[in-house]
Write a protein that holds these residues in place. Structure first.
Motif, PDB file in Angstrom:
ATOM      1  N   ASN A  56       0.813  -1.222   0.000  1.00  0.00           N
ATOM      2  CA  ASN A  56       0.000   0.000   0.000  1.00  0.00           C
ATOM      3  C   ASN A  56       0.842   1.266   0.000  1.00  0.00           C
ATOM      4  N   LEU A  57       2.133   1.151  -0.304  1.00  0.00           N
ATOM      5  CA  LEU A  57       2.973   2.338  -0.384  1.00  0.00           C
ATOM      6  C   LEU A  57       2.763   3.045  -1.725  1.00  0.00           C
ATOM      7  N   LYS A  58       3.051   4.330  -1.725  1.00  0.00           N
ATOM      8  CA  LYS A  58       2.860   5.113  -2.938  1.00  0.00           C
ATOM      9  C   LYS A  58       3.949   6.174  -3.034  1.00  0.00           C
ATOM     10  N   LEU A  59       4.560   6.272  -4.214  1.00  0.00           N
ATOM     11  CA  LEU A  59       5.511   7.347  -4.474  1.00  0.00           C
ATOM     12  C   LEU A  59       4.725   8.609  -4.828  1.00  0.00           C
ATOM     13  N   VAL A  60       4.984   9.695  -4.108  1.00  0.00           N
ATOM     14  CA  VAL A  60       4.229  10.935  -4.319  1.00  0.00           C
ATOM     15  C   VAL A  60       5.184  12.067  -4.649  1.00  0.00           C
ATOM     16  N   SER A  61       4.645  13.059  -5.330  1.00  0.00           N
ATOM     17  CA  SER A  61       5.459  14.180  -5.800  1.00  0.00           C
ATOM     18  C   SER A  61       5.641  15.235  -4.715  1.00  0.00           C
ATOM     19  N   ARG A  62       6.514  16.165  -5.011  1.00  0.00           N
ATOM     20  CA  ARG A  62       6.728  17.307  -4.109  1.00  0.00           C
ATOM     21  C   ARG A  62       5.425  18.060  -3.891  1.00  0.00           C
TER      22      ARG A  62
END
Length: 319
Positions: A56-62
């Motif tokens: 359930n991890l997610k790479l998110v932007s600045r």
């Protein structure tokens, strides 16, 4: 470690929710404070998490981070929605109540003064000048676990427990209102997870830490390690925290407390072990029936605790 952390998280949430133990599933952001960390360290963490069953991890932007935490400066982050904080003392008291319901006893201020394994494999523990004969011993003595293991295996020729080393972790507390509603972590550093921000479950405050302060490898007695925060380490805290919270003002941090990590290696030494923590040694390793050692159980030991306990229960029940 990965197996127990994931399984332990699920068991822990089920338990604390069923027992109404105070907790907060606030989530965690692991932030990239340098542009290169987005494609390198964060991507590597994300891929490792996938391999370890964290889906359930997610790479998110600045920009995403700015919406979530306006006070955080970064180049991107890894978002973990299931991370939380718990009232650890209430959790431990609840476990104690469960244990006592099943006839277990907690005996405090009673050090293990000596320990032996006789020629028949019988385990003996000496406490308060009294010898106790044991069919099973689960050595989860924390900072003292390696010392207890060494006493038990004084005459063992086929196996010896690894030596213990120690790393202090200093914490500083923010004076004033918490600027974040979630846990904020930098990318991990050697020996620890970096100086991160932890929101207290019961109030609007935040603490920063821990750093990694290695204790001299000649120190084998954890009682010799000072539990005082070195205030001069505050300069490093300001530098590290300002990488993701540049608005931190001078004199806002005050020394809070110290924790000690049990380590099975030291950076000044060459490790003979393939990894340096979460070592569980049973009879198949040391040859003593009924004896299990838990060595180097540091963070995330609390998150993993119920999964570790279930694994040990199965080991004991099947022997």
């Amino acid at each position: 470690k990965a197996k127990f952390c994931v399984a332990g998280r699920n068991r822990l949430y089920d338990y604390i929710q069923s027992r109404h133990i105070p907790h907060k599933k606030c989530g965690k952001l692991v932030v990239a404070t340098q542009p290169s960390q987005v494609s390198n360290e964060l991507r590597a963490l994300y891929e490792k998490a996938q391999r370890n069953g964290v889906d359930n991890l997610k790479l998110v932007s600045r920009e995403d981070v700015k919406v979530m935490e306006p006070n955080v400066e970064c180049h991107g982050a890894l978002w973990s929605p299931s991370t939380g904080v718990v009232d650890s003392h209430s959790f431990m008291y609840s476990l104690l109540a469960d244990a006592e319901e099943h006839s277990a006893q907690l005996v405090l201020n009673t050090a293990v003064e000596d320990a032996t394994v006789d020629s028949d494999g019988m385990i003996g523990l000496k406490a308060d000048d009294t010898w106790i004969q044991c069919d099973h011993v689960i050595n989860s003595g924390g900072l003292w676990a390696n010392h207890i293991a060494s006493m038990l295996h004084r005459t063992t020729t086929s196996w010896q427990p690894p030596r213990a080393y120690f790393a202090k972790g200093n914490y500083f507390r923010l004076q004033g209102k918490a600027p974040f509603g979630r846990l904020i972590y930098p990318v991990p550093e050697p020996g620890g997870l970096g100086v991160h921000a932890t929101v207290d479950w019961g109030g609007p405050t935040v603490k920063f830490g821990p750093d990694v302060e290695w204790v001299d490898p000649s120190v084998s007695n954890p009682a010799e390690v000072s539990l005082d925060v070195d205030p001069t380490r505050g300069d490093k805290f300001y530098n590290e925290v300002r990488k993701y919270w540049p608005d931190l003002q001078d004199n806002q941090l005050v020394p809070d407390y110290v924790g000690i990590r049990p380590k099975l290696n030291h950076p000044s030494l060459q490790s003979p072990l393939p990894f340096e923590d979460f070592r569980i040694y049973g009879p198949e390793t040391h040859g003593v029936p009924g004896l299990i050692h838990l060595l180097g159980i540091e963070s995330p030991g609390l998150t993993s605790s119920m999964a570790i306990a279930e694994d040990i229960r199965i080991q004991v029940a099947t022997r």
